[in-house]
Design an enzyme around this catalytic site. Structure first.
Site, short mmCIF file in Angstrom:
data_model
loop_
_atom_site.label_atom_id
_atom_site.label_comp_id
_atom_site.label_asym_id
_atom_site.label_seq_id
_atom_site.Cartn_x
_atom_site.Cartn_y
_atom_site.Cartn_z
N LEU A 69 0.85 -1.18 0.00
CA LEU A 69 0.00 0.00 0.00
C LEU A 69 0.89 1.24 0.00
CD1 LEU A 69 -2.80 -0.85 2.62
CD2 LEU A 69 -3.04 -0.74 0.14
N ASP A 70 0.58 2.20 -0.83
CA ASP A 70 1.34 3.46 -0.86
C ASP A 70 1.22 4.18 0.48
OD1 ASP A 70 2.09 2.97 -3.45
OD2 ASP A 70 0.51 4.22 -4.34
#
Length: 335
Positions: A69-70
């Site tokens: 996940l960013d």
């Protein structure tokens, strides 16, 4: 996992009380090292940083996550611990589901918006964003479902279920281009990855509190609630349950033969992935079946499944195969 009408009986067997351990009955330290945590990732840190924090909180040597996940993205981040990290490679490609907030750069009617959203169902072409860490080549990804949840002026809240590796940020800009007004992603939250949903997630603070409570008070209940046995991570993979006598041979890299099988889940298909379990519901290995479930019942010999990754440690069960091999060795003749 109970033996019920989902399974076919090839050779009814009972587990030995001397070896192995039901997953939920493992001593707490072993339980942790063969478990995973569903972290509700906060906005700010990278997935790697969260993985390191979990490693430090639990005082373990190895952790790994399934699905990056960013930093600005929140939501479901499965983190696997020690022995369970062997499963990461099989779960990274799981289906993902997100809730995203998209900002349109111009006014669009609700009817037109819904029409364009429908165009993005199914297989689409995507080129990764410039800021991504992968090659910027065109690739195909599938959108399983996409639904508008709310519209407030130029802000559009929507849910999307998609193939792993789909860039929702790029999806927003592509929708904006088709609409002719432009758009960008404002916020993103992952609400599901594979079988893991946000309802079963815990914060890093929850994990830290539970660990300290166990360390200082000796109370295991909360830690056992947050950390789950690795066996649950493969709940959606068809299962073959083997006899105790076959377990250690599999742990040493042997293929699974027909004689070692006790029960077969009806959903087992030829050429597809299977999870190999003990009679005590412990995960032994991940492999691929050479037969459909019904055919496995009929065959008396031969290799039923090839192993892709052994999960269980050698020596957990006795080496029946070594004893059998020793008996087959002909003693030297003396003259």
């Amino acid at each position: 996992m109970e033996i019920n009408d989902r399974f076919l009986v090839k050779d009814e067997a009972k587990p030995s009380e001397e070896y192995g351990c039901y997953p939920y009955n493992r001593p707490i330290q072993e339980y942790i090292k063969k478990g995973f945590v569903l972290v509700d990732k906060p906005k700010g840190p990278t997935s790697h940083e969260v993985v390191v924090w979990v490693r430090k909180i639990l005082e373990v040597e190895k952790t790994g996550h399934a699905g990056t996940l960013d930093p600005k993205v929140t939501g479901v981040l499965p983190i696997f611990i020690e022995q369970a990290t062997k499963l990461v490679q099989f779960l990274q490609g799981s289906e993902k589901e997100y809730v995203a907030l998209m900002r349109l750069h111009g006014d669009v009617s609700e009817r037109e918006l819904k029409r364009v959203f429908e165009l993005f169902k199914g297989k689409i072409y995507q080129r990764p964003p410039l800021k991504s860490a992968v090659k910027k080549r065109l690739r195909v990804r599938e959108i399983y479902d996409i639904e508008i949840l709310e519209i407030d002026g130029r802000d559009v809240l929507f849910r999307v279920a998609c193939e792993a590796g789909t860039y929702v940020r790029k999806l927003c800009t592509d929708i904006g281009e088709i609409l002719g007004v432009g758009a960008h992603m404002q916020e993103l939250r992952r609400i599901r990855t594979g079988i893991f949903t946000e309802e079963k997630c815990y914060t890093l603070q929850d994990l830290l509190d539970a660990y300290i409570f166990w360390k200082e008070e000796g109370e295991e209940e909360y830690l056992r609630e947050i950390v789950q046995p690795m066996e649950l991570a493969v709940a959606n993979i068809p299962k073959i349950i083997i006899k105790d006598t076959a377990v250690d041979a599999i742990c040493h890299g042997a293929s699974l033969t027909a004689k070692g099988i006790a029960y077969v889940e009806k959903s087992v298909k030829r050429g597809e992935r299977v999870a190999i379990f003990t009679l005590k519901q412990e995960l032994v290995a991940i492999g691929r079946s050479n037969y459909d479930a019904e055919d496995i019942l009929k065959i008396r010999g031969g290799i039923v499944a090839e192993m892709e990754r052994v999960i269980m440690e050698r020596g957990t069960y006795p080496s029946y195969w070594k004893k059998k091999k020793e008996k087959q060795v002909t003693p030297e003749r003396s003259f």
